[in-house]
Design a protein around this motif. Sequence first.
Motif, mmCIF file in Angstrom:
data_model
loop_
_atom_site.group_PDB
_atom_site.id
_atom_site.type_symbol
_atom_site.label_atom_id
_atom_site.label_comp_id
_atom_site.label_asym_id
_atom_site.label_seq_id
_atom_site.Cartn_x
_atom_site.Cartn_y
_atom_site.Cartn_z
ATOM 1 N N ASN A 51 41.398 -68.725 -11.163
ATOM 2 C CA ASN A 51 40.803 -68.936 -12.083
ATOM 3 C C ASN A 51 42.088 -69.286 -13.225
ATOM 4 O OD1 ASN A 51 38.356 -69.527 -14.110
ATOM 5 N ND2 ASN A 51 39.044 -67.927 -15.211
ATOM 6 N N SER A 52 43.322 -69.055 -12.760
ATOM 7 C CA SER A 52 44.555 -69.373 -13.550
ATOM 8 C C SER A 52 44.758 -68.762 -14.826
ATOM 9 C CB SER A 52 44.642 -71.008 -13.652
ATOM 10 O OG SER A 52 44.773 -71.601 -12.186
ATOM 11 N N GLY A 53 43.790 -67.872 -15.220
ATOM 12 C CA GLY A 53 43.873 -67.314 -16.661
ATOM 13 C C GLY A 53 43.096 -68.449 -17.761
ATOM 14 N N LEU A 54 42.554 -69.286 -17.466
ATOM 15 C CA LEU A 54 41.853 -70.181 -18.539
ATOM 16 C C LEU A 54 40.899 -69.926 -19.226
ATOM 17 C CD1 LEU A 54 42.516 -73.179 -16.005
ATOM 18 C CD2 LEU A 54 43.888 -72.707 -18.015
ATOM 19 N N SER A 55 40.163 -68.784 -18.676
ATOM 20 C CA SER A 55 38.756 -68.503 -19.559
ATOM 21 C C SER A 55 39.132 -67.236 -20.480
ATOM 22 C CB SER A 55 37.741 -67.655 -18.693
ATOM 23 O OG SER A 55 37.531 -69.057 -17.707
ATOM 24 N N SER A 56 38.127 -67.206 -21.751
ATOM 25 C CA SER A 56 38.120 -66.422 -22.446
ATOM 26 C C SER A 56 37.461 -64.985 -21.779
ATOM 27 C CB SER A 56 37.203 -66.607 -23.620
ATOM 28 O OG SER A 56 35.871 -66.843 -23.161
ATOM 29 N N PRO A 57 37.544 -63.791 -22.210
ATOM 30 C CA PRO A 57 36.909 -62.595 -21.491
ATOM 31 C C PRO A 57 35.343 -63.078 -21.447
ATOM 32 C CG PRO A 57 38.402 -61.823 -23.131
ATOM 33 C CD PRO A 57 38.420 -63.124 -23.209
ATOM 34 N N ARG A 58 34.789 -63.640 -22.234
ATOM 35 C CA ARG A 58 33.113 -63.776 -22.225
ATOM 36 C C ARG A 58 32.986 -64.760 -21.060
ATOM 37 N NH1 ARG A 58 30.139 -67.787 -24.251
ATOM 38 N NH2 ARG A 58 27.726 -67.362 -24.667
ATOM 39 N N GLN A 59 33.792 -65.969 -21.023
ATOM 40 C CA GLN A 59 33.420 -66.863 -19.961
ATOM 41 C C GLN A 59 33.647 -66.510 -18.672
ATOM 42 O OE1 GLN A 59 36.140 -70.486 -19.347
ATOM 43 N NE2 GLN A 59 34.476 -71.581 -19.936
ATOM 44 N N ALA A 60 34.793 -65.774 -18.654
ATOM 45 C CA ALA A 60 35.192 -65.090 -17.252
ATOM 46 C C ALA A 60 34.101 -64.010 -16.662
ATOM 47 C CB ALA A 60 36.538 -64.504 -17.393
ATOM 48 N N ILE A 61 33.571 -63.093 -17.790
ATOM 49 C CA ILE A 61 32.422 -62.381 -17.070
ATOM 50 C C ILE A 61 31.374 -63.183 -16.635
ATOM 51 C CG2 ILE A 61 30.725 -60.913 -18.009
ATOM 52 C CD1 ILE A 61 33.171 -59.838 -19.960
ATOM 53 N N GLN A 62 30.944 -64.616 -17.490
ATOM 54 C CA GLN A 62 29.939 -65.114 -16.882
ATOM 55 C C GLN A 62 30.207 -65.539 -15.657
ATOM 56 O OE1 GLN A 62 29.741 -68.048 -20.224
ATOM 57 N NE2 GLN A 62 28.034 -67.249 -20.950
ATOM 58 N N MET A 63 31.375 -66.185 -15.516
ATOM 59 C CA MET A 63 31.938 -66.996 -14.294
ATOM 60 C C MET A 63 31.685 -65.947 -12.909
ATOM 61 S SD MET A 63 34.854 -69.154 -15.464
ATOM 62 C CE MET A 63 35.394 -69.985 -13.926
ATOM 63 N N MET A 64 32.292 -64.825 -13.090
ATOM 64 C CA MET A 64 32.197 -63.471 -11.979
ATOM 65 C C MET A 64 30.866 -63.069 -11.737
ATOM 66 S SD MET A 64 35.383 -61.203 -12.657
ATOM 67 C CE MET A 64 34.976 -60.444 -11.124
ATOM 68 N N ARG A 65 30.004 -63.134 -12.613
ATOM 69 C CA ARG A 65 28.462 -63.026 -12.380
ATOM 70 C C ARG A 65 27.904 -64.135 -11.398
ATOM 71 N NH1 ARG A 65 26.709 -60.545 -18.454
ATOM 72 N NH2 ARG A 65 27.812 -58.398 -18.136
ATOM 73 N N ALA A 66 28.291 -65.312 -11.959
ATOM 74 C CA ALA A 66 27.577 -66.353 -11.361
ATOM 75 C C ALA A 66 27.885 -66.717 -10.056
ATOM 76 C CB ALA A 66 27.738 -67.642 -12.271
ATOM 77 N N VAL A 67 29.296 -66.534 -9.910
ATOM 78 C CA VAL A 67 29.729 -66.758 -8.203
ATOM 79 C C VAL A 67 29.638 -65.710 -7.410
ATOM 80 C CG1 VAL A 67 31.097 -68.502 -9.146
ATOM 81 C CG2 VAL A 67 32.122 -66.464 -8.802
ATOM 82 N N GLU A 68 29.262 -64.250 -7.929
ATOM 83 C CA GLU A 68 29.040 -63.245 -6.939
ATOM 84 C C GLU A 68 28.205 -63.420 -5.726
ATOM 85 O OE1 GLU A 68 28.612 -58.077 -7.229
ATOM 86 O OE2 GLU A 68 27.512 -59.357 -8.590
ATOM 87 N N PRO A 69 27.287 -64.268 -5.601
ATOM 88 C CA PRO A 69 26.546 -64.415 -4.514
ATOM 89 C C PRO A 69 27.358 -65.091 -3.485
ATOM 90 C CG PRO A 69 25.181 -65.091 -6.571
ATOM 91 C CD PRO A 69 26.538 -64.687 -6.825
ATOM 92 N N TYR A 70 28.375 -65.584 -3.717
ATOM 93 C CA TYR A 70 29.112 -66.393 -2.570
ATOM 94 C C TYR A 70 30.292 -65.345 -2.113
ATOM 95 C CZ TYR A 70 26.329 -69.852 -4.859
ATOM 96 O OH TYR A 70 25.288 -70.416 -5.775
ATOM 97 N N ASP A 71 30.275 -64.225 -2.290
ATOM 98 C CA ASP A 71 31.047 -63.301 -1.624
ATOM 99 C C ASP A 71 32.601 -63.724 -1.494
ATOM 100 O OD1 ASP A 71 31.545 -60.829 -0.142
ATOM 101 O OD2 ASP A 71 31.318 -61.709 1.877
#
Length: 223
Positions: A51-71
Motif C-alpha cells: 500500500n506504500s503508506g498512501l492511506s489514512s488510517p481510516r482508509q487503510a482499515i477499510q482496505m484491509m477489511r475489504a481484501v481479507e477474503p483473498y488471503d
Amino acid sequence: AVDDLGFTAFKCTGWFTRKDVDERKVVQESVDRISGFRDAVGPDIDILYDNSGLSSPRQAIQMMRAVEPYDLYFFEEPCQPDNLENLRLVREQSGVATPIATGERLYHRWDYRRLLENQLADIIQADVCHCFGISELRRIASSAETYDIRIAPHNPNGPVATAASVHVCAASPNFAILETIQSAPWHDRVQKEPLRFTNGYIELPTTPGLGVDLDEEVIASRP
C-alpha cells in the motif's frame, strides 16, 4: 507467468500511477484488482500487497477489511510508516488476521525499537542498502526474533544487494520471504555467474565473499 522460475508468491499494489486518482474509489479498485489476481493464480500462490503508506488510517482499515477474503500473505505499509500511532490504530481497529508488514523506510535498530517493542507489525522489511549493510540487517533481524516477528527484507535492488540479503536470510531463523526483482536482462548480464533460482528459491552462493562477481565490461557498456 508468476511461476516461470518456480516462484510461489508475488507483490502487487492496488494504487494506480495516473494523476487523477479518486480516493473514494481506491478501496473498491483494490478489491477488484486483488480479486482478479486471486482468480488468475488460484489459492496456492501467495499475494503480497504493497500500500506504500498512501492511506489514512481510516482508509487503510477499510482496505484491509475489504481484501481479507483473498488471503494476502501480508499487507505492506497500510499508512505512513513514520507515524506509529496511526499504525497502532490500523492494527487494533482493522479486526483482521492479515499480517502487517513495514520497515523499508527505517534505517537502523533504534528506528525499529518502538515498532518491535509495541509489536505493531508481524513482518519487518529492513533493506540492506538502507540500514548500512549486512551487520545492521542481522542485528535488526535478531531484535525482531525476540518478539516473534519475522523478516522479509525489502530488496528491489541489484544482484550485489540481493546476494547480501540472501546470506542474512539464510542465517536468520525468523526469515519469511525475500523480495527480488529481475530487471531483465541486465540483472543477470552484469554477473559473470548469475544467482540461481530453483523452485522459487535463490540458491545460497558458495563462492568467496558474497558470491557475486560483476562483469565490469558489461557495466561499462551501459554508462
